[in-house]
Every structure is written in structure tokens, then in C-alpha cells.
Design an enzyme around this catalytic site. Structure first.
Site, PDB file in Angstrom:
ATOM      1  N   GLU A  35       0.606  -1.113   0.095  1.00 37.36           N
ATOM      2  CA  GLU A  35      -0.053   0.080  -0.094  1.00 37.36           C
ATOM      3  C   GLU A  35       0.913   1.191   0.165  1.00 37.36           C
ATOM      4  O   GLU A  35       1.925   1.335   0.599  1.00 37.36           O
ATOM      5  CB  GLU A  35      -0.998  -0.056   1.166  1.00 37.36           C
ATOM      6  N   CYS A  73      -1.482  -7.649   6.260  1.00 37.44           N
ATOM      7  CA  CYS A  73      -0.919  -8.658   5.830  1.00 37.44           C
ATOM      8  C   CYS A  73       0.008  -9.383   6.720  1.00 37.44           C
ATOM      9  O   CYS A  73      -0.065 -10.553   7.174  1.00 37.44           O
ATOM     10  CB  CYS A  73      -0.301  -8.445   4.484  1.00 37.44           C
TER      11      CYS A  73
END
Ligand code: UDX
Ligand code: UDX
Length: 473
Positions: A176, A283
């Protein structure tokens, strides 16, 4: 060719589904792409005329949306129609850690994958390639295949009444904040599968902008396990450097100098050696927990213990920030104002999942601090939900325990301390002369991200603690 891909459906319009489909749409004008989601608000935001209202912030995303939306990229809640029309379906739904039941706290909760596979099985028509994009435990493809209706079918393909499926694993490696860059120029694309024609059909899509040599094909299980392993290795590097940051503080060494010195060794490499307040994001923790669960399942206790330590160290690193703040502020922060600059888990995203800022704020609130929070992209509502309304009686007034501010200067006004939590570039431009004048003295600055300009704060009368730097001023 057995498969001709004219119509793609992506289930899940989140941080992975949205940007990935935007990039595919921009390179493949002849493919119609429908991104679907059960969350109506999210779809509404993706369709908002004002591009500032897109549900996620990613540099470079806006211009792709402007280019492709309503041409070959569509956002919709019409699950049935778009699954039925698709030649290829990407599964990009979220896969959080299980909160209860078997494997609770470690295993991935596959309820969304399960329900998505059932929807596909119900509505898909004709030959359909199903692509796993979400990070999944190894062998999930088997579950998906079974749900899709593999009962009496040949090994590699399976049919329901009027549909035929093949499953591929195509894990996403984007980070991201740099998602569009990573998608445009990936280090590699990984495709795991059993049927060559299906793998070729997916490779063909990527080959519109990615060199063939970068497309790695493997069996299904290697692809699934590679994604977990990549994230575990990346996280492990951060825990390693963070462990050394504490030693630097104790000995007078400087973590950035150590990182530079070791990173120039090509065998080590310079990436992912930035010490900080601990890794966050959706994650790393989830995938390592899943790896631990898998190892335990297969009786590999030593391996699971090894990866557990990576998580333990990360947790410790975050906790020692609030501990240091309390210690430096004479052992108590009760009634003291602490400014938290940065709430997202890293710069250039509005995502706060597993952000170290959440843990740091909670601990400071528990110590009785008055917290003021500023982040250039994270909304007040997001922070409210992350900190938990009930527990802290959050009412957005400074009489309560915390307040959201719209500027660095307001967050810092009368503050006893500032903690730089996220590495937003605008924090590098802070005018410490100006900030020092509005703080309450003795004032402290805790820099957890090694900003270049924070040494100037000391010049203007602020005491500075830099993570990983033993030469405290
Ligand atoms: C991704 C990956 O897919 C996940 O495996 C990885 O580990 C983290 O990153 P991400 O895109 O970040 O997930 O998740 P999120 O932003 O939560 O988006 C998922 C979307 O799927 C949500 O908008 C949710 O509403 C949607 N969804 C979920 C569906 O449309 N259908 C469902 O059945 C479940
Ligand atoms: C990660 C992986 O990088 C990506 O390949 C995968 O697809 C999803 O998970 P993401 O979590 O979006 O991506 O961001 P990443 O840049 O990896 O950062 C994760 C966390 O580690 C952040 O909190 C970041 O601040 C921290 N980090 C990263 C460090 O503390 N030091 C570093 O050197 C790098």
C-alpha cells in the site's frame, strides 16, 4: 486458444481489488472489468464523481479511475449479473484471522472465500477461470474447487450443470502507498495452476505491460505458500532490524548507520531495513499467524516457534515506544497532552489496519494521557472505530481522552510531547521553531521513523529521542 477473456469480474473492491483492476483496465481496453462488492457504501464511493471521495487513497489511482471508469472499468453491487457474464473471476475478498472456533487467533477465517465460491458456483456460466488474489492458506484452492462442484469431474477441471471451472492462484505482492507503481512494474507476477491453457490466458493479460520473463508459473500449492513466505521474510527483516535498534539505543550506535553498513552487502540488500515502531498493515501479522498455524498443523513446532518470535519482537517494539514516553515524562503522563502525528500504518495510505499508532494511543490513554491525533489522510471516524468507542468514552472533545486535529500545529498546541508515528513526508517539513513556541516546556519529541529534520527540534529547545539512536540529546 481455449479461453478468450473479454469480461473479467473481481469480487472485492478493497485495497487489492480496486487498484489491481484499475491497472489491468488501463492496459487492456478491450476487456470489460466489473469490480463487485457486497458493501454498497464502498461501491458508491468508487462511483463518486469527486475523486477525492474514492474509498481508498493510493498515489496514482485517481488518474487511472478517471481514464477507465465507466469505459471498461465498472463498480457495482450486482453480483449475479457480473459473475454470470465473466470469463475470468478474481477473488479479492478480505481474509482476516479467525476470532473464534478452531484455529482462533491464528488460522485465516475463510468464511468470505467460502461464500464467494458458493456465489460463483451458483451464478457462473460457461468456461470460467477462477483466480485467487486474496492471500490464502496453502490448499485453499482445493476447498474452492470442492465448493465449485468438483464431485464427479476430471482432475483439473470440473463442471456444474452449465459451467466449467479451473482455479489459479495469482497472489498479489503490492504494498500500500506504492500499489500502482508495484502493479505497473512488478518484480514478478506469480501464477500457480494445473491447466496450461488457463495459466496462459492469465499470462496473456499481464503480458500487455509486463515482460514475459517476469511471469513465474508454479503449481498451485507453491504459489499459495510463496505469498505467505514472502510476507514472513519481509516481516522477519523488520523484526531483525528493530531488535538491533534497541541495542543501538543501549550502546550509543545509530540504527541507520548500521542499516547502511550492512545493507550495502549485496547478500543482505538495502531494502526493508528501516527501523520503526513495528510493522503494521493487514498482511504481515495475519500471514505469519497463518504460517504458524500451518506449521503446528503439520507438527513442525520448531518452525512455528521461530516465526512466533518475529511477531513477539514486533509487539515488543511497539510497546516500548509508549513505555519510553512515560519514562521520559517523569514516570507519569496523567493529564499531559501528547500529540500523535500519523495514524496510518505507513505513509501514503489511509489504511490503519494493525497500525502501531493504535496500540501506542491505547497504552497512552490507559496511562491517563490526553491524546491529540493528526493524520493527513485518516478520518476521524476511522480513528474512533480503531480506538474503540465504549472503552474510552470517545466524544471528540478534549475533555474526553483524545481529540482529532486537522493540523500539526493544533495537535501540538500545549503538548508536553509529540510522537512521530507514521513517516508522512510533510512531517519532514515541520518548522520546529514554530512548534516549539506552542508546546508546553519541558517539551519532548519522540521520533520513531528517523526523520532527517528532527535534530533541529533540539536546537529550538525540544528534547529529542530518536528510535535506534543511542546518542540522546
Ligand atoms: C486484501 C487481500 O485480498 C487479503 O487476502 C489480504 O490479506 C489483504 O489484502 P484487501 O483488499 O486489503 O484484502 O481487503 P479489503 O480492503 O477489506 O477489501 C475486501 C472487500 O471484499 C471489502 O470491500 C468487502 O466488502 C468485500 N467482500 C467481502 C465482498 O465483496 N464479498 C464478500 O463475500 C466478502
Ligand atoms: C506488504 C508487502 O510488502 C506486500 O508485498 C504484500 O502484498 C502485502 O503486505 P504492505 O503491508 O502494504 O505490504 O506495506 P509494506 O511496505 O510492506 O509495510 C508493512 C509495514 O512494515 C509498515 O508498517 C511499514 O511501516 C513497515 N516497514 C516496512 C518497516 O518498519 N520498515 C521497513 O523497512 C519496511
Amino acid at each position: 486458444m481455449k479461453y478468450s477473456i473479454k469480461n473479467i469480474c473481481c469480487i472485492g473492491a478493497g485495497y487489492v481489488g480496486g487498484p489491481t483492476m484499475a491497472v489491468i483496465a488501463s492496459h487492456c481496453p478491450n476487456i470489460q472489468i466489473n469490480v463487485i462488492d457486497i458493501n454498497e457504501e464502498r461501491i458508491k464511493a468508487w462511483n463518486d464523481e469527486n475523486l477525492n471521495n474514492l474509498p481508498i487513497f493510493e498515489p496514482g489511482l485517481e488518474s487511472l479511475i478517471r481514464k477507465c471508469r465507466n469505459k471498461n472499468l465498472h463498480f457495482s453491487c450486482n453480483v449475479q449479473k457480473h459473475i454470470a457474464n465473466a470469463d475470468m473471476i478474481f477473488i479479492s475478498v478480505n481474509t482476516p484471522t479467525k476470532e473464534k472456533g478452531l484455529g482462533s487467533g491464528q488460522a485465516i477465517d475463510l468464511k468470505w472465500i467460502d461464500s464467494t465460491a458458493r456465489q460463483i458456483s451458483k451464478y457462473a456460466r460457461g468456461k470460467t477461470i477462477v483466480v485467487e488474489k486474496s492471500t490464502l492458506p496453502v490448499k485453499t484452492a482445493k476447498t474452492i474447487k470442492e465448493i465449485l462442484g468438483s464431485k464427479n469431474l476430471p482432475k483439473k477441471q470440473f463442471k456444474t450443470q452449465d459451467s466449467e471451472f479451473v482455479v489459479l492462484s495469482n497472489p498479489e505482492f503490492l504494498a500500500e502507498g506504492t500499489a500502482i507503481k508495484n502493479l505497473q512494474k512488478p518484480d514478478r507476477v506469480l501464477i500457480g495452476g494445473e491447466e496450461l491453457e488457463a495459466i496462459e490466458a492469465l499470462s496473456k493479460i499481464y503480458s500487455h505491460w509486463i515482460e514475459k520473463e517476469k511471469i513465474i508459473t508454479t503449481n498451485l500449492w507453491s504459489a499459495e505458500l510463496s505469498k505467505l513466505t514472502a510476507n514472513a521474510f519481509l516481516a522477519q527483516r523488520i523484526s531483525s532490524i528493530n531488535s538491533i535498534s534497541a541495542l543501538c539505543e543501549a550502546t550509543g550506535a545509530d540504527i541507520n548507520e548500521v542499516a547502511l553498513a550492512i545493507g550495502t552487502d549485496q547478500r543482505i540488500g538495502k531494502e526493508f531495513l528501516k527501523s520503526g515502531p513495528g510493522f503494521g498493515g493487514s498482511c504481515f501479522k495475519k500471514d505469519i499467524l497463518n504460517l504458524i498455524y500451518l506449521c503446528n498443523y503439520y507438527g513442525l513446532k520448531e518452525v512455528s516457534d521461530y516465526w512466533q518470535k518475529v511477531l513477539d519482537l514486533n509487539d515488543w517494539q511497539t510497546r516500548r515506544i509508549s513505555k519510553t514516553v512515560v519514562e521520559k515524562l517523569f514516570g507519569t503522563i496523567s493529564g499531559k497532552k501528547i500529540a500523535i502525528l500519523g495514524f496510518s500504518f505507513k505513509a501514503n495510505t489511509n489504511d490503519t489496519r494493525e497500525s502501531p499508532a493504535i496500540k501506542i494511543c491505547r497504552e497512552l490513554l490507559e496511562e491517563g494521557g490526553k491524546i491529540s491525533i493528526y493524520d493527513p489522510k485518516v478520518s476521524l471516524n476511522q480513528i474512533k472505530s480503531d480506538l474503540g468507542l465504549e472503552k474510552y468514552n470517545l466524544n471528540n472533545s478534549f475533555d474526553g481522552s483524545w481529540k482529532f486535529e486537522n493540523s500539526i500545529i493544533e495537535a501540538s498546541r500545549n503538548a508536553d510531547a509529540i510522537i512521530l508515528v507514521t513517516e508522512w513526508e510533510e512531517f519532514n517539513q515541520i518548522d520546529w521553531d514554530k512548534i516549539s513556541k506552542v508546546m508546553r516546556h519541558p517539551a519532548w519529541l519522540f521520533d520513531t521513523r528517523s526523520f532527517k529534520n528532527t535534530y533541529k527540534a533540539n536546537y529550538y529547545g525540544i528534547r529529542v529521542w530518536k528510535l535506534g539512536n543511542g546518542l540522546e540529546e
